[in-house]
Write an enzyme that holds these catalytic residues in place. Structure first.
Site, PDB file in Angstrom:
ATOM      1  N   GLU A 217      -0.921   1.321  -8.841  1.00 51.76           N
ATOM      2  CA  GLU A 217      -0.842   2.710  -9.281  1.00 51.76           C
ATOM      3  C   GLU A 217      -0.354   2.797 -10.721  1.00 51.76           C
ATOM      4  O   GLU A 217      -0.821   3.618 -11.507  1.00 51.76           O
ATOM      5  CB  GLU A 217       0.095   3.473  -8.341  1.00 51.76           C
TER       6      GLU A 217
ATOM      7  N   GLU B 276      -3.153   1.986 -12.885  1.00 47.86           N
ATOM      8  CA  GLU B 276      -4.080   3.117 -12.886  1.00 47.86           C
ATOM      9  C   GLU B 276      -3.583   4.222 -13.817  1.00 47.86           C
ATOM     10  O   GLU B 276      -4.353   4.795 -14.602  1.00 47.86           O
ATOM     11  CB  GLU B 276      -4.241   3.659 -11.457  1.00 47.86           C
TER      12      GLU B 276
ATOM     13  N   CYS C 281       0.766   8.344  -1.666  1.00 46.41           N
ATOM     14  CA  CYS C 281       1.381   7.589  -0.565  1.00 46.41           C
ATOM     15  C   CYS C 281       1.553   8.410   0.694  1.00 46.41           C
ATOM     16  O   CYS C 281       1.678   7.872   1.783  1.00 46.41           O
ATOM     17  CB  CYS C 281       2.772   7.103  -0.960  1.00 46.41           C
TER      18      CYS C 281
ATOM     19  N   SER D 283      -4.172   9.624  -7.295  1.00 48.02           N
ATOM     20  CA  SER D 283      -4.352   8.196  -7.500  1.00 48.02           C
ATOM     21  C   SER D 283      -5.323   7.691  -6.438  1.00 48.02           C
ATOM     22  O   SER D 283      -5.296   8.141  -5.293  1.00 48.02           O
ATOM     23  CB  SER D 283      -3.010   7.488  -7.340  1.00 48.02           C
TER      24      SER D 283
ATOM     25  N   LYS E 107       0.822   9.477   9.322  1.00 51.51           N
ATOM     26  CA  LYS E 107       0.303   8.110   9.202  1.00 51.51           C
ATOM     27  C   LYS E 107      -0.635   7.774  10.357  1.00 51.51           C
ATOM     28  O   LYS E 107      -1.523   6.939  10.228  1.00 51.51           O
ATOM     29  CB  LYS E 107       1.464   7.107   9.170  1.00 51.51           C
TER      30      LYS E 107
ATOM     31  N   GLU F  70      -3.765   9.178   9.213  1.00 56.99           N
ATOM     32  CA  GLU F  70      -4.282   8.387   8.092  1.00 56.99           C
ATOM     33  C   GLU F  70      -4.964   7.119   8.602  1.00 56.99           C
ATOM     34  O   GLU F  70      -6.060   6.763   8.155  1.00 56.99           O
ATOM     35  CB  GLU F  70      -3.130   8.031   7.153  1.00 56.99           C
TER      36      GLU F  70
ATOM     37  N   GLU G 195     -12.193   6.449   6.112  1.00 54.52           N
ATOM     38  CA  GLU G 195     -12.100   5.718   4.835  1.00 54.52           C
ATOM     39  C   GLU G 195     -11.267   4.450   4.967  1.00 54.52           C
ATOM     40  O   GLU G 195     -11.262   3.615   4.058  1.00 54.52           O
ATOM     41  CB  GLU G 195     -11.418   6.593   3.763  1.00 54.52           C
TER      42      GLU G 195
ATOM     43  N   CYS H 171      10.076  10.508   2.737  1.00 52.38           N
ATOM     44  CA  CYS H 171       9.806   9.894   4.049  1.00 52.38           C
ATOM     45  C   CYS H 171      11.049   9.841   4.937  1.00 52.38           C
ATOM     46  O   CYS H 171      10.954   9.855   6.152  1.00 52.38           O
ATOM     47  CB  CYS H 171       9.276   8.486   3.880  1.00 52.38           C
TER      48      CYS H 171
END
Lengths: 393, 595
Positions: free
Chosen positions: B282, B285, B309, B329, B368, B371, B376, B525
């Site tokens: 990142e 990037e 994240c 990102s 999560k 996710e 993807e 988190c």
């Protein structure tokens, strides 16, 4: 029937051609003087809760805030009342005059008529009246604009804080009080919210002075009041009567000779059985003592052909559906009452279960968040205590 | 200063500031007034009425949570009328509630259960309303299960979803006896704006909202001798898990590793490893975007760059600000980077066939779970992460296995994807990703450490909803000369309400940044929807302190100094943003509807 007739008043619906002059004169008077008049007149909220109107205006006037609002509560939802509709049809200018004076006193620049969804047909008429009113305001140099806000048919939105929630675009759920609307109302600003009839009465006080109003009625229940008379009566309709009459006098005038009970104040009010007609008066005096009943003006007359079980069931069904559902005692309490009386009637629960339900209504009265949940106890207790046998057999 | 009010509660005098409630005054006297709809994170609703108290002289009872104190007030919290009313209210709630407690996922951690146990509601003869209700259970979300039969309509979830998360995926529908907590037109939770953050779960007092649990699936995998089960643990888990074993604010990293080994995982590894990797990817990037924008003057380079994240944040931006998707990102989250590497790099290095690897992650997060299920997230050729367990589910497994957690010895993570820096640990706190990125990027660009004592970048730390920081870049090394004199502007938001505000400001061009970190949950988190219940500002503050303590104690504090990450680039990935990285570690997202 009607041997002894109660005196009909004609203050509210009297057509006062001098409306502009009265408004002009009143707006020219000092604020303190008007408030003093309002307080000494003894006018109390005609929606049923009976809060002194002058005091409400005074409290809001004393608040320091950039924006204040005046709301006319025209959500008239209590079963059995239909007086506000008639006031708005015939003499809405009186209501608007009350709002204008209140605006001057409090410094509010905006007002609203919260109109019951079912009264949509009144909108064209009211808009005409509003045009006239606004031109009168600008002539008199008062910056005050009134808009109509349409309700959508929820009973709970007649409760002032739920009404404001709904105006702000949220779900119509009552707020915690305090703060009261006089401090934090519509959009968090000090707000006067008055019933249609209350505002109409203020015009009488502006015109004739507080004395004339105060001379009507009895101690603590001053003035006249509109009553929506319905049920088993040969003469249903809207009547302006002095406060303080006994239910007996009322029944003598309006009953059909076979009156068994009168529901005073709609579904959220009290059922008065025949044996208590003489000792029960209509007014605010000695609030909730059982001998004097405050009312929004709904008088439903039941004769001996009516089953009090069905009457109660009908009220409870109404509350079960019209509770906003947010607070436990009201939401679940109403369901328990509906199912409970049914279970007793069918014999699924012992008759003593009625006592448990009576205690439950006490809890609802003490703990519900708003007037709706608190007042379910009124009709439940007055019906079950007076017609217990009808609940069972 | 606020005026002081004097009152008595149960005859005991107490003085407190005038804007406080009866509930707060009672707390000061160590008098407990039961509550259900009240939650310290949320505005006061005053709708359950369990906290009613008596004001001497008044017929009506007062909701202690909603009523401010007054001078001379005499409050009774345990009078006969209060007890009877409170009992009635609990009975009423139970009559509408599917009280199959022994079969309930929240058995033992339910506020309604606790209350009815305290008040010994053993013989309520109110009519059971559940059969007449036609309650629905929504199991279609990969993250949460919504069981209306357990709902007590306290609206804590509704307030959470609107006040903390600005989504209102849950709201109140209908009135009276039909009143319920519902989604848009009662659609299942997987079809609405739900971010899957799970904040509603940790704010729910009953079992009406719980995580979709995968405990049995993981037990099955562990029991299969043909499978190699690897587990990764997110940074915030190690500062929350202790709470499930009655230890608040503790760091239990070593015990957690030890417990996971006892549970039978073949390899116990660390999401922190891929957190370090994330920083390299990142950070590179970000620098690339800056270069394109400043040197190349390229149009279409999207700045600010947003971190990616937090899957709750991703889902939020897909729904609410899809026009900013290109600002995200392209890096996958550390969990998904780990998953993709587990079935490629790890499998190859260990000589295990990829299809024999089951990859499990322990997360402070319910988003999560969603996710991991995204289409993807299959770049390894398999589902990169097979099962996601929350901190709570891990605690359940530890208890089921009969492990006495508090008596465990500390153990270390296994090698290969088990090593991490302090910079990775602080990913678990709001501002942590930003701090970690700055530690590395600044040093890459200037050759010097970030100019903060002990590498502690204080402006990006703490619980403030939106934080801003800027770092002036001076005397960079030759490769990054174009950044000389550039003030790198950063912003950090946690909780989607704050994210919404920040994006609204960015959209209105009221604020300009280069780099923005967003975490969906309050505190980051560590306050995630998969963390132990209850949550409160105090609990989150304790977890945050533990996180930064963990960072301080780490021998390596900067991501680019993690030797295992260097080894990974050398042996497998090549270089940051290289071809393999691109395939395995980066992704793109999709615009979604707004209901």
């Amino acid at each position: 029937m009607g041997k002894k007739q109660l005196r009909r008043m004609d203050l509210i619906f009297a057509n006062d051609e001098d409306f502009r002059d009265i408004l002009k004169q009143t707006l020219a008077r000092p604020n303190e003087e008007i408030i003093e008049d309002m307080i000494s007149s003894g006018l109390k909220g005609r929606g049923g809760a009976g809060f002194p109107t002058g005091l409400k205006w005074k409290l809001t006037a004393e608040e320091k805030a950039k924006n204040k609002y005046i709301i006319c509560n025209a959500d008239e939802g209590e079963p059995g009342t239909f007086k506000d509709r008639e006031i708005l049809t015939q003499v809405s200018y009186k209501v608007l005059a009350g709002m204008a004076v209140c605006a001057k006193i409090t410094g509010a620049k905006e007002g609203f008529i919260y109109l019951r969804g079912e009264y949509k047909f009144l909108v064209p008429l009211l808009n005409q009246e509003l045009d006239k009113f606004h031109s009168a305001c600008s002539e008199l140099g008062l910056k005050f604009n009134v808009k109509i806000f349409m309700g959508s048919g929820a009973y709970i939105c007649g409760e002032e804080s739920a009404l404001m929630e709904s105006m702000e675009g949220r779900r119509g759920e009552p707020r915690n009080k305090p703060p009261f609307p006089t401090v934090k109302g519509y959009r968090g600003c000090p707000t006067v919210i008055n019933n249609v009839e209350t505002l109409a009465h203020t015009f009488t006080i502006f015109k004739y002075g507080p004395r004339k109003f105060r001379d009507l009625g009895v101690q603590d229940s001053r003035g006249s009041k509109l009553f929506s008379v319905s049920g088993d009566t040969p003469t249903p309709g809207i009547y302006e009567l002095e406060l303080g009459m006994t239910v007996q006098d009322f029944v003598d005038d309006f009953g059909d000779g076979d009156t068994k009970a009168v529901q005073v104040g709609g579904a959220s009010g009290f059922l008065v059985p025949r044996k208590r007609f003489k000792e029960t008066a209509i007014g605010y005096q000695g609030k909730l003592t059982g001998i004097s009943l405050p009312t929004g003006g709904s008088m439903m007359i039941y004769n001996s052909s009516r089953s009090m079980y069905n009457v109660l069931n009908n009220y409870l069904d109404f509350f079960q559906e019209e509770s906003c559902g947010q607070c436990t005692p009201c939401r679940v309490g109403c369901q328990q009452l509906v199912k409970g009386v049914d279970a007793v009637k069918r014999g699924d629960k012992p008759t003593a279960y009625l006592d448990k339900l009576l205690k439950l209504t006490d809890t609802m009265k003490f703990t519900a968040k708003c007037g709706l949940g608190q007042s379910v106890a009124n009709s439940f207790q007055s019906i079950v205590e007076n017609f217990r046998e009808e609940m069972i057999y | 200063m606020a005026k002081i009010i004097n009152l008595t509660i149960n005859g005991i005098a107490v003085s407190i500031e005038e804007d406080k409630t009866i509930l707060e005054a009672a707390e000061k006297l160590n008098i407990k007034i039961p509550t259900l709809c009240y939650h310290k994170d949320l505005c006061v609703a005053g709708n359950c009425r369990v906290c009613v108290v008596e004001q001497v002289g008044s017929k009506k009872l007062l909701a202690a949570c909603a009523n401010p104190v007054h001078e001379g007030m005499e409050i009774e919290t345990n009078s006969l009328i209060v007890r009877n009313s409170r009992k009635h209210i609990i009975e009423l709630l139970l009559s509408e509630h599917n009280a199959d407690c022994t079969k309930c996922y929240k058995n033992g951690n339910c506020e309604l259960q606790e209350l009815s146990s305290e008040y010994k509601i053993t013989n309520s003869d109110f009519i059971d309303l559940v059969p007449s209700k036609n309650y629905q259970i929504d199991t279609l979300s990969p993250s949460l299960v919504k069981d209306d039969s357990k709902c007590i309509r306290c609206q804590r979830c509704v307030r959470t979803c609107s006040e903390i998360q600005h989504l209102s995926a849950l709201s109140v529908a209908h009135k009276g006896d039909h009143m319920k907590i519902s989604s848009f037109f009662d659609k299942p939770m997987n079809e609405v704006v739900c971010s899957n953050c799970g904040q509603c779960i940790i704010h729910c007092p009953t079992g009406a909202l719980v995580e979709r649990n995968y405990i049995e699936e993981v037990w099955d995998a562990l029991a299969d001798p043909d499978l190699h089960v690897v587990v990764q643990t997110a940074p915030a888990v190690r500062v929350g898990l202790g709470e499930e074993f009655d230890s608040y604010g503790s760091r239990v990293t070593g015990k957690m590793v030890s417990a996971l080994k006892r549970l039978g995982f073949n390899s116990v590894l660390d999401t922190d490893f891929t957190a370090d990797l994330t920083i390299l990817e990142e950070g590179t990037e970000l620098l690339t975007r800056l270069k394109k924008s400043i040197v190349g003057k390229e149009n279409g380079v999207q700045l600010p760059m947003f971190t990616s994240c937090s899957p709750g944040w991703i889902k939020f931006i897909e729904h609410s600000f899809p026009e900013y998707l290109d600002n995200l990102s392209t890096c996958k989250s550390p969990q998904q980077m780990f998953g993709a590497l587990a079935k490629t790099y790890y499998a190859q290095s260990r000589g295990i066939e990829s299809d024999k690897i089951v990859s499990v992650s322990i997360m402070p997060c319910t988003a999560k779970k969603y996710e991991a299920d995204r289409p993807e997230m299959r770049d390894s050729g398999y589902k990169d992460v097979d099962y996601v367990l929350t901190t709570r589910e891990l605690a359940i497994m530890i208890k089921q296995a009969g492990i006495e957690f508090n008596n465990l010895d500390d153990e270390k993570f296994d090698k290969l994807m088990g090593n991490s820096s302090g910079a990775a640990v602080i990913f678990g706190s709001t501002g942590g990703v930003m701090e970690a990125a700055l530690r590395t990027a600044y040093e890459l660009v200037t050759g010097r450490e970030v100019p903060f004592k002990n590498l502690e970048i204080i402006p990006v730390r703490g619980m403030k909803g939106i934080k801003e920081a800027s770092v002036l870049i001076e005397n960079p090394v030759d490769d990054w000369k174009f950044l000389d004199g550039v003030e790198l502007k950063c912003a950090i938001a946690h909780g989607l309400e704050n994210a919404h505000q920040l994006l609204t400001d960015i959209k209105a061009k009221k604020a300009e940044y280069h780099f923005v970190e967003v975490m969906a949950c309050p505190g980051g988190c560590l306050g995630g929807g998969g963390q132990p219940i209850p949550t409160s500002p105090e609990i989150r503050a304790k977890r945050m302190k533990a996180i930064y303590d963990e960072d301080k104690d780490k021998p390596i504090r900067k991501s680019h100094e993690n030797p295992e990450v260097a080894q990974l680039y050398e042996e497998f990935l090549g270089k940051p943003l290289g071809e393999k990285s691109h395939k395995l570690l980066h992704t793109h997202y999709t615009p979604r509807d707004r209901y």
